[in-house]
Design a protein around this motif. Structure first.
Motif, PDB file in Angstrom:
ATOM      1  N   ASP A 158      40.147 -41.213  34.901  1.00 26.93           N
ATOM      2  CA  ASP A 158      41.303 -41.188  35.799  1.00 26.93           C
ATOM      3  C   ASP A 158      40.997 -41.717  37.199  1.00 26.93           C
ATOM      4  O   ASP A 158      41.440 -41.142  38.192  1.00 26.93           O
ATOM      5  CB  ASP A 158      41.894 -39.782  35.878  1.00 26.93           C
ATOM      6  CG  ASP A 158      42.660 -39.409  34.630  1.00 26.93           C
ATOM      7  OD1 ASP A 158      43.377 -40.270  34.095  1.00 26.93           O
ATOM      8  OD2 ASP A 158      42.541 -38.252  34.186  1.00 26.93           O
ATOM      9  N   HIS A 159      40.220 -42.782  37.296  1.00 28.32           N
ATOM     10  CA  HIS A 159      39.892 -43.436  38.562  1.00 28.32           C
ATOM     11  C   HIS A 159      39.139 -42.527  39.518  1.00 28.32           C
ATOM     12  O   HIS A 159      39.107 -42.787  40.724  1.00 28.32           O
ATOM     13  CB  HIS A 159      41.157 -43.985  39.252  1.00 28.32           C
ATOM     14  CG  HIS A 159      41.930 -44.934  38.417  1.00 28.32           C
ATOM     15  ND1 HIS A 159      41.506 -46.219  38.157  1.00 28.32           N
ATOM     16  CD2 HIS A 159      43.108 -44.785  37.750  1.00 28.32           C
ATOM     17  CE1 HIS A 159      42.388 -46.816  37.384  1.00 28.32           C
ATOM     18  NE2 HIS A 159      43.358 -45.970  37.110  1.00 28.32           N
ATOM     19  N   ASP A 160      38.507 -41.476  39.009  1.00 23.61           N
ATOM     20  CA  ASP A 160      37.791 -40.516  39.853  1.00 23.61           C
ATOM     21  C   ASP A 160      36.321 -40.931  39.957  1.00 23.61           C
ATOM     22  O   ASP A 160      35.580 -40.833  38.976  1.00 23.61           O
ATOM     23  CB  ASP A 160      37.908 -39.116  39.245  1.00 23.61           C
ATOM     24  CG  ASP A 160      37.299 -38.035  40.114  1.00 23.61           C
ATOM     25  OD1 ASP A 160      36.450 -38.334  40.980  1.00 23.61           O
ATOM     26  OD2 ASP A 160      37.660 -36.862  39.911  1.00 23.61           O
ATOM     27  N   PRO A 161      35.855 -41.373  41.146  1.00 23.53           N
ATOM     28  CA  PRO A 161      34.462 -41.802  41.287  1.00 23.53           C
ATOM     29  C   PRO A 161      33.460 -40.665  41.089  1.00 23.53           C
ATOM     30  O   PRO A 161      32.262 -40.909  40.957  1.00 23.53           O
ATOM     31  CB  PRO A 161      34.388 -42.378  42.700  1.00 23.53           C
ATOM     32  CG  PRO A 161      35.557 -41.813  43.418  1.00 23.53           C
ATOM     33  CD  PRO A 161      36.615 -41.522  42.385  1.00 23.53           C
ATOM     34  N   GLY A 162      33.937 -39.435  41.036  1.00 26.03           N
ATOM     35  CA  GLY A 162      33.076 -38.297  40.744  1.00 26.03           C
ATOM     36  C   GLY A 162      32.887 -38.067  39.252  1.00 26.03           C
ATOM     37  O   GLY A 162      32.115 -37.191  38.856  1.00 26.03           O
TER      38      GLY A 162
END
Length: 182
Positions: A64-68
């Motif tokens: 979901d486009h989460d860099p984490g």
């Protein structure tokens, strides 16, 4: 920072991928050429070759486009990207992390909505004809496994999934959908 405006990363989603039975791998298309994405005030298509210049860079695979929530990257070889006549193909070896296990479970049940990608448009990379935007060059930054509602409806899901509801990811998707509608 030097005070210059930083361009906004754009995101598009596609529901085309599959899980390989017994493997920790997803494969499919993060984007397809020629398919129309309809936004509130314009229609967009991607031309063949649009990703070519980006494929040598270090591209991330995210949730979901989460860099984490990194699932893989081209630099390590856990994400492989290529262009063919249909679009931007990917093969992703999922990690044995909570995020990787969740994606496998969701994929096995068919609960994942598709793939997405985050990008910038380099100078000369787009052509506008009235309310139609044609992407000729894309500076690809990441691909993402997403939960629902692809921007480009002409792709198909070939994947099944199993997993728990993720309220944080659902909120992010709702925000992305609302932004697309603006």
């Amino acid at each position: 920072m030097n005070g210059a405006a930083c361009p906004s990363i754009e995101r598009r989603a596609f529901p085309e991928f599959r899980a390989l039975a017994g493997a920790r791998r997803l494969e499919g298309y993060a984007a397809t050429f020629g398919a129309e994405a309809r936004f509130r005030d314009f229609v967009e298509t991607i031309e063949p070759g649009a990703f070519r210049a980006s494929l040598d860079g270090d591209i991330l695979a995210l949730v979901d486009h989460d860099p984490g929530l990194v699932l893989g990257r081209t630099r390590s070889g856990t994400l492989r990207l290529s262009e063919d006549s249909r679009g931007l193909a990917f093969s992703l070896d999922l990690p044995d992390t909570q995020a990787g296990r969740d994606i496998i479970a969701l994929a096995e049940r068919g609960d994942i909505g598709g793939m997405s990608f985050g990008f910038l448009i380099p100078a000369g990379g787009e052509v506008w004809t009235g309310k139609r935007r044609s992407l000729r060059a894309i500076d690809l930054r990441e691909i993402s496994v997403v939960q629902a509602f692809p921007a480009y409806p002409d792709t198909r899901i070939a994947l099944r999934a199993r997993g728990a509801f993720d309220a944080r990811a659902a909120r992010r998707r709702a925000i992305e959908i609302a932004e697309r509608a603006l």
